[in-house]
Design an enzyme around this catalytic site. Structure first.
Site, mmCIF file in Angstrom:
data_model
loop_
_atom_site.group_PDB
_atom_site.id
_atom_site.type_symbol
_atom_site.label_atom_id
_atom_site.label_comp_id
_atom_site.label_asym_id
_atom_site.label_seq_id
_atom_site.Cartn_x
_atom_site.Cartn_y
_atom_site.Cartn_z
ATOM 1 N N ARG A 46 0.855 -1.216 -0.122
ATOM 2 C CA ARG A 46 0.072 0.096 0.038
ATOM 3 C C ARG A 46 0.902 1.269 0.105
ATOM 4 O O ARG A 46 0.475 2.180 -0.728
ATOM 5 C CB ARG A 46 -0.940 0.287 1.241
ATOM 6 C CG ARG A 46 -1.685 1.411 1.407
ATOM 7 C CD ARG A 46 -2.968 1.235 2.254
ATOM 8 N NE ARG A 46 -2.923 0.400 3.164
ATOM 9 C CZ ARG A 46 -2.208 0.558 4.441
ATOM 10 N NH1 ARG A 46 -1.720 1.664 4.575
ATOM 11 N NH2 ARG A 46 -2.300 -0.264 5.569
ATOM 12 N N TYR A 98 -17.292 17.599 -13.613
ATOM 13 C CA TYR A 98 -17.452 16.116 -13.628
ATOM 14 C C TYR A 98 -18.848 15.742 -12.539
ATOM 15 O O TYR A 98 -18.549 15.943 -11.463
ATOM 16 C CB TYR A 98 -16.492 15.445 -13.699
ATOM 17 C CG TYR A 98 -16.810 13.656 -13.724
ATOM 18 C CD1 TYR A 98 -17.001 13.350 -14.860
ATOM 19 C CD2 TYR A 98 -16.644 12.972 -12.422
ATOM 20 C CE1 TYR A 98 -17.028 11.642 -14.910
ATOM 21 C CE2 TYR A 98 -16.629 11.523 -12.394
ATOM 22 C CZ TYR A 98 -17.178 11.021 -13.685
ATOM 23 O OH TYR A 98 -17.469 9.910 -13.836
ATOM 24 N N ASP A 170 -8.435 19.478 -12.937
ATOM 25 C CA ASP A 170 -8.927 18.233 -13.619
ATOM 26 C C ASP A 170 -8.377 18.172 -14.960
ATOM 27 O O ASP A 170 -9.065 18.498 -15.778
ATOM 28 C CB ASP A 170 -10.412 17.712 -13.064
ATOM 29 C CG ASP A 170 -10.738 16.241 -13.765
ATOM 30 O OD1 ASP A 170 -9.975 15.891 -14.688
ATOM 31 O OD2 ASP A 170 -11.658 15.706 -13.221
ATOM 32 N N LYS A 195 -9.368 7.216 -18.731
ATOM 33 C CA LYS A 195 -9.725 7.793 -20.276
ATOM 34 C C LYS A 195 -8.303 7.898 -21.027
ATOM 35 O O LYS A 195 -7.830 6.884 -21.178
ATOM 36 C CB LYS A 195 -10.368 9.212 -19.972
ATOM 37 C CG LYS A 195 -11.262 9.375 -18.731
ATOM 38 C CD LYS A 195 -12.543 8.595 -19.016
ATOM 39 C CE LYS A 195 -13.489 8.379 -17.732
ATOM 40 N NZ LYS A 195 -13.847 9.711 -17.045
HETATM 41 C C1 LIG Z 1 -14.153 10.068 -15.660
HETATM 42 C C2 LIG Z 1 -13.855 11.304 -15.183
HETATM 43 C C3 LIG Z 1 -13.656 11.578 -13.821
HETATM 44 C C4 LIG Z 1 -13.834 10.186 -12.706
HETATM 45 O O1 LIG Z 1 -12.759 9.346 -13.036
HETATM 46 P P1 LIG Z 1 -12.875 7.470 -12.581
HETATM 47 O O2 LIG Z 1 -11.959 6.947 -13.206
HETATM 48 O O3 LIG Z 1 -14.416 7.147 -13.668
HETATM 49 O O4 LIG Z 1 -13.241 7.437 -11.134
HETATM 50 C C5 LIG Z 1 -13.277 12.682 -13.283
HETATM 51 N N1 LIG Z 1 -13.059 13.640 -14.197
HETATM 52 C C6 LIG Z 1 -13.494 13.481 -15.295
HETATM 53 C C7 LIG Z 1 -13.305 14.822 -16.242
HETATM 54 C C8 LIG Z 1 -13.757 12.427 -16.081
HETATM 55 O O5 LIG Z 1 -14.170 12.366 -17.300
#
Ligand SMILES: *Cc1c(COP(=O)(O)O)cnc(C)c1O
Length: 377
Positions: A46, A98, A170, A195
């Site tokens: 961890r 998001y 983000d 993504k």
């Molecule tokens: C998908 C997404 C998230 C969340 O991520 P996960 O991997 O699904 O937990 C956060 N911010 C944006 C812009 C996203 O597209």
């Protein structure tokens, strides 16, 4: 070294123990120690694992940070980052954040006394007006999801510094290939690595990246204490996906421009939201802080009936949640990424029932366009 070279020859490229060109999956939970007085670099997985460390070093390097931390999802990265704050603290957050970030802020962190104000972050005045004595940070997504609104990051950093706030971004839609907020003065970059970073629709992962040593120390403590870490197998898959980030982004982006132009000229399309179009209100600001418009765009059709037919009838784009994969993905924010918002909250943000988001993959753009044309005419 330039970005493409660093993707291939960064510190994560070769296993220091064996010379393997692929860092092995260190599938272990613990590491044997030699001495009672002095533990080795790794003790419990961890706290640290060589596969995860290779991935974290790669992400830190690409974002221009000193440390990156890998988490079990983008939401785990965002939630762990929010643990930097304490009850009574307040954040100014871009309004079309998001949906999952909106949910965790308004349904969970609110219970622990963290307060947020959502603002139209394209407006400097709106950000400034929301700042209170207890405000600790500005939380941004640019381009935002799903309306691709652009926030001027240099301006946000200026506001934040004037008020002694952190700037959190983000960077999921852009990836460090196209935008590096830390270089613009932002303090923390977060990612859903699910993504574009991994890019193959086969891993859920997330990252937080910082430059400042003190913040790195605090986030490292949270990662280990809260424990929402990414497992070694997923780290390995993400390392593999990451190597092609540049070619994937370039190709998807080139196709996205073509598709956006097709949609923008189509009589059944009410509006296209894409920073690559010169008609986009954030076009110039975006071009000053990013190296390209990316591969995600949203558009509104003229009727709900047509929207439904498109979502259910499209063949070359999966109708699914998520984005940033090799396959194009068409999603429906009102029922997917932003389902966690009430209809009123969605309406306030302009997320209508005819809004569709497209993440362009690696198919030939002419085939994608024919597929769209076959349904919307
Ligand atoms: C998908 C997404 C998230 C969340 O991520 P996960 O991997 O699904 O937990 C956060 N911010 C944006 C812009 C996203 O597209």
């Amino acid at each position: 070294m330039k970005f493409a070279t660093r993707l291939i020859h960064g510190s994560h490229a070769i296993d220091p123990a064996t010379g393997a060109l692929s860092i092995p999956v260190y599938q272990t939970s613990t590491f044997a120690q030699q001495s009672v007085d002095h533990f080795g670099k790794y003790d419990y997985a961890r706290s640290g694992n060589p596969t995860r460390e290779a991935l974290e070093e790669a992400i830190a390097d690409l974002e221009g940070g000193s440390r990156a931390f890998a988490f079990g999802s983008g939401m785990a990265a965002i939630s762990s980052t929010l643990m930097l704050f304490a009850p009574g603290d307040h954040l100014v957050v871009c309004e079309d954040v998001y949906g999952g970030a909106f949910r965790v802020m308004t349904k969970l962190f609110s219970q622990w006394g963290l307060n947020v104000t959502f603002v139209d972050a394209t407006s400097r005045e709106a950000i400034e007006a929301a700042i209170r004595p207890e405000t600790k940070a500005i939380y941004l997504e640019t381009p935002s999801n799903p309306l691709l609104k652009v926030t001027n990051l240099r301006e946000a950093v200026e506001i934040a510094r004037n008020h002694g706030l952190l700037t959190l971004v983000d960077n999921t839609f852009m990836t460090p290939y196209l935008q590096r907020p830390l270089e613009l003065g932002c303090d923390i970059v977060m990612h859903s690595g699910t993504k574009f970073l991994n890019g193959h629709s086969d891993v859920v992962c997330g990252f937080a990246v910082v430059k400042d040593e003190h913040l790195a120390h605090r986030l490292g403590f949270i990662q280990n204490a809260f424990g929402a870490i990414l497992g070694p197998q997923d780290c390995w898959l993400t390392l593999r996906g990451l190597k092609t980030l540049k070619v994937r982004m370039e190709e998807s982006q080139r196709s996205a421009v073509k598709v956006a132009e097709f949609l923008a000229g189509h009589p059944q399309v009410k509006q296209v939201y894409y920073p690559g179009l010169s008609t986009h209100p954030g076009h110039d600001v975006h071009n000053r802080q990013a190296d390209g418009p990316g591969a995600v765009l949203s558009f509104e059709l003229k009727s709900f009936d047509l929207t439904k037919r498109l979502l259910e009838g499209i063949e070359l784009a999966a109708f699914a949640v998520s984005l940033g994969g090799v396959e194009s993905i068409l999603s429906y924010p009102a029922r997917m990424s932003h389902a966690a918002m009430s209809p009123a909250d969605r309406a306030e943000r302009g997320i209508s029932d005819t809004l569709v988001r497209l993440s362009v993959g690696l198919e030939d753009p002419d085939d994608l366009i024919s597929d769209f044309a076959g349904i919307i005419g």
